[in-house]
Each structure stands twice: as C-alpha cells, then as structure tokens.
Design a protein around this motif. Structure first.
Motif, PDB file in Angstrom:
ATOM      1  N   GLY A   1      -3.636  -2.009  -0.410  1.00  0.00           N
ATOM      2  CA  GLY A   1      -3.106  -1.582   0.917  1.00  0.00           C
ATOM      3  C   GLY A   1      -1.462  -0.899  -0.132  1.00  0.00           C
TER       4      GLY A   1
ATOM      5  N   GLY B   1      -9.851  -8.401   4.992  1.00  0.00           N
ATOM      6  CA  GLY B   1     -10.429  -6.362   6.412  1.00  0.00           C
ATOM      7  C   GLY B   1      -9.737  -5.731   5.885  1.00  0.00           C
ATOM      8  N   TYR B   2      -8.553  -5.082   5.099  1.00  0.00           N
ATOM      9  CA  TYR B   2      -8.320  -3.725   4.892  1.00  0.00           C
ATOM     10  C   TYR B   2      -9.062  -2.769   5.013  1.00  0.00           C
ATOM     11  N   THR B   3      -9.043  -1.731   5.293  1.00  0.00           N
ATOM     12  CA  THR B   3      -9.602  -0.689   3.821  1.00  0.00           C
ATOM     13  C   THR B   3     -10.232  -0.463   3.211  1.00  0.00           C
ATOM     14  N   MET B   4      -8.616  -0.250   2.160  1.00  0.00           N
ATOM     15  CA  MET B   4      -8.787  -0.725   1.026  1.00  0.00           C
ATOM     16  C   MET B   4      -7.335  -0.593   0.509  1.00  0.00           C
TER      17      MET B   4
ATOM     18  N   HIS C   1      -7.843  -7.362  -1.325  1.00  0.00           N
ATOM     19  CA  HIS C   1      -7.360  -6.402   0.236  1.00  0.00           C
ATOM     20  C   HIS C   1      -8.745  -6.478   1.330  1.00  0.00           C
ATOM     21  N   ARG C   2     -10.238  -5.327   0.601  1.00  0.00           N
ATOM     22  CA  ARG C   2     -10.998  -5.479   1.481  1.00  0.00           C
ATOM     23  C   ARG C   2     -11.792  -6.376   1.880  1.00  0.00           C
TER      24      ARG C   2
ATOM     25  N   MET D   1      -2.083   8.310   3.244  1.00  0.00           N
ATOM     26  CA  MET D   1      -1.967   7.261   3.981  1.00  0.00           C
ATOM     27  C   MET D   1      -1.164   6.668   4.459  1.00  0.00           C
TER      28      MET D   1
ATOM     29  N   ARG E   1      -4.227   3.271  -2.342  1.00  0.00           N
ATOM     30  CA  ARG E   1      -4.141   4.569  -1.212  1.00  0.00           C
ATOM     31  C   ARG E   1      -3.044   5.894  -1.267  1.00  0.00           C
TER      32      ARG E   1
ATOM     33  N   ASP F   1      -7.698  -3.640  -4.726  1.00  0.00           N
ATOM     34  CA  ASP F   1      -8.819  -3.321  -3.853  1.00  0.00           C
ATOM     35  C   ASP F   1      -9.889  -4.229  -3.251  1.00  0.00           C
TER      36      ASP F   1
END
Ligand SMILES: [Zn+2]
Length: 126
Positions: A38, A33-36, A29-30, A57, A53, A26
């Motif tokens: 993947g 630039g991911y929101t959380m 990935h953040r 989603m 996730r 997590d």
C-alpha cells in the motif's frame, strides 16, 4: 500523474532492530487483500529506500487521503515489547529527510503529515 498534495509518513509497526523490506510488506498487504504493497516508499533500517506501489497509482495507507497523497513507511515503530516507539536509526532519519526533500521538489505543493493526524493510531510513532 495524479494530483499529489500530501506526503504521509508511516511505520511498519515492527519491532526495533528487526529487518524487513518492501517485499515483506508487499506480502503482508496481499494477505490482507490489497492488490500490492500500500505504500509508495519503504525506508529500511540501513537507510536504503525501496519503491513500493508506483507513484502513478493511488496508495492504500491512510483512510480518506489516499487519492492525493504519497505513503512513506519506515521499518520499525515498536519497542521490543510491542509498544509504540520512535525506532528510526540515524540512516533512516537521514534517508527520510532526503526522500521528503526530493518528493517536495517534485511535488512543490505537497505538505508532510503523519498517519496519526488522520487516524486514532500511534503510527508513525513520532
Ligand atoms: Zn500508518
């Protein structure tokens, strides 16, 4: 629930024997630039399965196939020199098998795939 017809397997591309968790992924990935995280599930070295996730989603794991799939990642996939290797421990293999069976029961139309079917990558190293 969104339509799900694929379960796509990944590795974390970390070295054999190194323990990481969904929380580590997590964080990585953040940073990218991911929101959380993947992936939807992470299988640890000891066979524990962690949720990433939420299934509701869309994931961020396989370019072009995220909207209709579930992303499952096991920790490992590289030897100590950083080359692709199937590093799955016995508990990881058993946990993956059970997780896939459970998911296929819930999503009977879902077929199982490896990331390397959709990208020029070694992932999941088997
Ligand atoms: Zn992958």
């Amino acid at each position: 629930m969104r339509r799900i017809d694929m379960i796509i397997l990944h590795c974390s591309a970390t070295k054999e024997g190194q323990h990481f968790t969904a929380k580590d992924i997590d964080y990585w990935h953040r940073l990218r630039g991911y929101t959380m995280i993947g992936y939807h599930f992470v299988v640890l070295l000891d066979g524990r399965v962690e949720e990433g996730r939420p299934l509701t989603m869309v994931g961020a794991h396989t370019y072009g196939h995220n909207t209709h799939s579930i992303g499952v990642c096991y920790i490992g996939g590289l030897d100590i020199d950083g080359n692709a290797k199937d590093t799955r421990t016995v508990p990881q293999r058993q946990a993956l098998e059970k997780l896939i069976a459970d998911l296929q029961q819930r999503f009977p139309n879902a077929t199982v795939h490896k990331h390397n079917e959709f990208a020029n990558k070694d992932c999941p190293s088997f």
